[in-house]
Design a protein around this motif. Structure first.
Motif, PDB file in Angstrom:
ATOM      1  N   PHE A  36      39.833  27.072 -27.461  1.00 37.85           N
ATOM      2  CA  PHE A  36      39.527  27.218 -26.040  1.00 37.85           C
ATOM      3  C   PHE A  36      40.660  26.631 -25.193  1.00 37.85           C
ATOM      4  O   PHE A  36      41.102  27.243 -24.213  1.00 37.85           O
ATOM      5  N   GLU A  37      41.133  25.442 -25.557  1.00 35.11           N
ATOM      6  CA  GLU A  37      42.202  24.805 -24.799  1.00 35.11           C
ATOM      7  C   GLU A  37      43.504  25.594 -24.885  1.00 35.11           C
ATOM      8  O   GLU A  37      44.296  25.602 -23.936  1.00 35.11           O
ATOM      9  N   ALA A  38      43.732  26.259 -26.012  1.00 33.54           N
ATOM     10  CA  ALA A  38      44.969  27.017 -26.175  1.00 33.54           C
ATOM     11  C   ALA A  38      45.038  28.216 -25.240  1.00 33.54           C
ATOM     12  O   ALA A  38      46.124  28.728 -24.965  1.00 33.54           O
ATOM     13  N   ALA A  39      43.884  28.669 -24.754  1.00 36.96           N
ATOM     14  CA  ALA A  39      43.865  29.862 -23.904  1.00 36.96           C
ATOM     15  C   ALA A  39      43.230  29.613 -22.550  1.00 36.96           C
ATOM     16  O   ALA A  39      43.133  30.529 -21.743  1.00 36.96           O
ATOM     17  N   VAL A  71      33.741  31.330 -23.471  1.00 40.40           N
ATOM     18  CA  VAL A  71      32.774  30.233 -23.424  1.00 40.40           C
ATOM     19  C   VAL A  71      32.879  29.423 -24.708  1.00 40.40           C
ATOM     20  O   VAL A  71      32.873  29.985 -25.807  1.00 40.40           O
ATOM     21  N   ASP A  72      33.003  28.125 -24.560  1.00 39.12           N
ATOM     22  CA  ASP A  72      33.008  27.208 -25.706  1.00 39.12           C
ATOM     23  C   ASP A  72      31.628  26.569 -25.786  1.00 39.12           C
ATOM     24  O   ASP A  72      31.314  25.641 -25.039  1.00 39.12           O
ATOM     25  N   LEU A  73      30.782  27.081 -26.687  1.00 43.31           N
ATOM     26  CA  LEU A  73      29.413  26.587 -26.822  1.00 43.31           C
ATOM     27  C   LEU A  73      29.377  25.293 -27.622  1.00 43.31           C
ATOM     28  O   LEU A  73      30.300  24.986 -28.374  1.00 43.31           O
ATOM     29  N   PRO A  74      28.296  24.524 -27.489  1.00 43.48           N
ATOM     30  CA  PRO A  74      28.135  23.353 -28.366  1.00 43.48           C
ATOM     31  C   PRO A  74      28.118  23.787 -29.831  1.00 43.48           C
ATOM     32  O   PRO A  74      27.754  24.913 -30.165  1.00 43.48           O
ATOM     33  N   SER A  75      28.513  22.893 -30.697  1.00 45.18           N
ATOM     34  CA  SER A  75      28.592  23.216 -32.121  1.00 45.18           C
ATOM     35  C   SER A  75      27.202  23.425 -32.704  1.00 45.18           C
ATOM     36  O   SER A  75      26.195  22.911 -32.202  1.00 45.18           O
ATOM     37  N   ILE A  76      27.145  24.217 -33.766  1.00 48.69           N
ATOM     38  CA  ILE A  76      25.902  24.485 -34.475  1.00 48.69           C
ATOM     39  C   ILE A  76      26.235  24.620 -35.961  1.00 48.69           C
ATOM     40  O   ILE A  76      27.184  25.316 -36.324  1.00 48.69           O
ATOM     41  N   ASP A  77      25.478  23.921 -36.820  1.00 52.76           N
ATOM     42  CA  ASP A  77      25.784  23.906 -38.249  1.00 52.76           C
ATOM     43  C   ASP A  77      25.135  25.051 -39.007  1.00 52.76           C
ATOM     44  O   ASP A  77      25.742  25.648 -39.893  1.00 52.76           O
TER      45      ASP A  77
END
Length: 680
Positions: A36-39, A71-77
């Motif tokens: 996300f930060e790269a773009a 969109v950078d969503l919260p992580s999910i395992d």
């Protein structure tokens, strides 16, 4: 003649209402936020998912002529035994903020704006592939277009794990793009693939359970295979079946609330399924998915000797693309460029403009035609003094670094830093070029990027001390103020650029798309490209700067010849005497700075009647005057190229900002220094 390369235009363009919504999903630590930060854009929206959901961030990204909402969503395992937080993430993946009737309505905020995603991008850690493949099998049941970013692929190879990307892509039915997000490698290809998938709307291949699990679930599948269930849940049947088989609390409670008679049938079907299996149904379904992920991992990966990557290219990337050391490497590149250019410029200047200036000084005409001729000669000497020693070596060296691939890496590393002033790392080259001359720097900055970025970059570059202003600062400031005084002015320049960048970002915050920085391989520069780029970035010197320098020199020479300089001094008294506390005679050098800053130093000495400036001006006045000249309205050539590139409105806005900044900062500098002197 070599034919011009062309590329097919795929339509319709994905912009505006057609702009797809792309979500980054994956386990914690896989590299979602790094991609996300790269773009990302300088303007990022930070929000929270409804209910117990975690924070997410969103921005618009340009991908060629297309755009996406990233969109950078919260992580999910995993989707197995969802936690309350992971459950909210799943609901947003399914429905966005348009939750169905079975969802708890109090969890959705009234002003929420989160449409359901069009494309899922699962970020996979190549060093822990088996765990991520299980999540990939689960996400494939959502029935949405999907792309896999196989991150840390280089690290996996160094550990001796090789992944067959083509086989993995074929087995899952989704594109798999190897990336190294921390170094920006593969990110541009990833986003090109995302746009292609969004346009084609291709979904993953079905990943059904093994035969004995599928047979055991026939009864449960028959219970939920009704139009009423499908309409109210709006969930792919494979996902709903899997969640009910694993006794998901949310879906079971929702069915119990809206379809009470079906709850007993589901319980009976689950009991019948468990009777056919050696373990409880939730454990069997999860174990089956885990087994299929393990088999897929075995099919697509193999152990080989560790690829240490010990070559000079990899060694350079470890410096230039490292999250921390990359900044040090970038600073070393900037320092080396400036050192080489200064060394070369001193040698070239001694053999070109210095000798020409000495020769022209011997000509002291009295007639009007002679004054005009001398003014033309002064203008041309001034042009040679800019182009030959400073501009050409700097531009040529920067083009060589670009063609070799070094500057792309510098741009990637400084990208996040430039985000703080509303720009992207790609403007690093124009900013560095501005140390030679602002004219080609603005031309380079306004050649690419969005309209917003072109405007912000052009305005900020006018504050970068060009060779003419730097020469004045070093000659006068270094002699009378010392190194500390010169350093203070340069630090003040950096501070002004940072603050003004923030203010301009707020003014133009409505349009700030992200840009993906590409990382090309290292290569030897081709001289045909080098000379073509060098000319394209310096041709404005010939077409714009040359006539303006000559005309400006003639105008000022005629003003002095006919005695109009006294009138100029009187008209500028409110600025020179009242505001800056300077002698009235410095009005002409101030006006002269608009036309040709590089000769302001000579005008100062002529106006004061002495080469020893300290005999007339005290240190406070010298510092104040240098601050004003540093931020003062850019030279006429800079204004002209800004006018041509951005139009009249933005050119005059840039000039107004420069003048206001010069007056405010020089006035504050005078006030602070006078107060400090009184306190001492």
């Amino acid at each position: 003649m070599r034919p011009t390369p062309t590329a097919p235009l795929r339509g319709p363009l994905l912009r505006g209402a057609r702009r797809p919504r792309v979500v980054l999903v994956g386990r914690f630590g896989a590299g979602k936020s790094t991609i996300f930060e790269a773009a990302s854009s300088p303007v990022v929206r930070h929000e929270h998912l409804a209910g117990l959901g975690g924070a997410y961030q969103e921005c618009i990204v340009d991908v060629g002529l297309d755009q996406i909402s990233l969109v950078d969503l919260p992580s999910i395992d995993s989707l197995h035994r969802l936690s309350p937080q992971d459950q909210v993430v799943l609901m947003y993946l399914l429905w966005g903020d348009q939750w169905p009737e079975v969802a708890p309505r109090d969890a959705v905020e009234a002003d929420s704006d989160f449409p359901a995603p069009d494309v899922l991008v699962q970020v996979v850690d190549a060093t822990a592939l088996e765990q991520d493949l299980e999540l990939a099998l689960e996400l494939s049941m959502l029935g949405r277009p999907m792309v896999i970013a196989l991150n840390r692929i280089d690290e996996a190879r160094r550990k001796g794990r090789y992944i067959n990307v083509q086989t993995l892509s074929a087995r899952l039915g989704v594109p798999v793009i190897p990336t190294n997000a921390a170094m920006g490698k593969g990110v541009a290809k990833l986003f090109e693939t995302i746009v292609a998938v969004a346009r084609e709307k291709s979904c993953p291949l079905p990943q059904p359970p093994t035969r004995h699990i599928a047979e055991s679930l026939h009864a449960l599948q028959a219970v939920i295979a009704t139009p009423e269930i499908e309409n109210i849940f709006r969930v792919p049947r494979a996902l709903l079946l899997s969640q009910l088989a694993e006794n998901d609390d949310y879906f079971l409670s929702a069915i119990g609330t809206h379809f009470p008679p079906l709850l007993d049938k589901i319980t009976t079907a689950r009991a019948a399924a468990e009777a056919m299996l050696p373990r409880p149904l939730p454990e069997e379904v999860h174990a089956d998915r885990h087994h299929r992920a393990a088999l897929l991992h075995e099919a697509v990966s193999s152990a080989r000797g560790a690829d240490l990557g010990d070559n000079w290219r990899h060694g350079l990337d470890k410096v230039f693309l490292h999250r921390r050391w990359g900044l040090v490497g970038s600073l070393l590149v900037f320092a080396a460029v400036l050192f080489i250019v200064l060394q070369i410029s001193a040698l070239i200047d001694a053999f070109t403009s210095a000798r020409l200036a000495e020769w022209v000084q011997q000509w002291q005409p009295d007639t009007t035609p002679g004054v005009i001729g001398r003014a033309v000669a002064d203008g041309l000497v001034g042009l040679v003094g800019i182009v030959a020693p400073y501009m050409l070596p700097l531009v040529l060296l920067l083009v060589l670094l670009e063609e070799s691939g070094v500057m792309h890496r510098v741009a990637f590393v400084v990208d996040r830093g430039f985000h703080r002033i509303g720009l992207h790392g790609g403007v690093a080259v124009p900013f560095l070029m501005g140390l030679g001359c602002n004219v080609p720097a603005i031309s380079a900055a306004t050649a690419t990027g969005s309209w917003r970025e072109r405007v912000v970059a052009a305005i900020l570059i006018t504050f970068v001390p060009c060779s003419a202003r730097s020469a004045i600062l070093l000659a006068i400031g270094g002699k009378y103020l010392g190194g500390a005084g010169v350093l203070a002015i340069f630090v003040l320049t950096l501070f002004a650029i940072a603050v003004l960048g923030k203010l301009l970002s707020w003014r133009l915050a409505d349009s700030a798309p992200g840009v993906v920085q590409s990382i090309p391989p290292y290569s030897l520069p081709r001289w045909s490209c080098v000379w073509r780029k060098t000319w394209s970035r310096t041709e404005d010197i010939v077409t714009i700067v040359t006539p303006l320098l000559v005309v400006g020199s003639v105008v000022l020479a005629l003003l002095s010849h006919f005695g109009a300089d006294r009138i100029i001094d009187i008209l500028l008294t409110p600025v020179t005497v009242w505001w800056l506390g300077l002698p009235e005679a410095l009005g002409v050098p101030i006006l002269f700075g608009v036309l040709r800053k590089e000769l302001s130093m000579l005008m100062i000495q002529q106006a004061l009647g002495t080469a020893d400036i300290a005999a007339v001006l005290d240190p406070t006045q010298i510092f104040t005057f240098l601050v004003f000249l540093t931020f003062y309205v850019p030279c006429l050539s800079t204004f002209a190229v800004t006018y041509r590139a951005l139009g009249r409105k933005e050119a005059w806005f840039s000039a107004t900002v420069s003048l206001a900044s010069a007056l405010v900062l020089s006035g504050l500098a005078r006030l602070i220094l006078e107060i400090s002197q009184r306190m001492v």
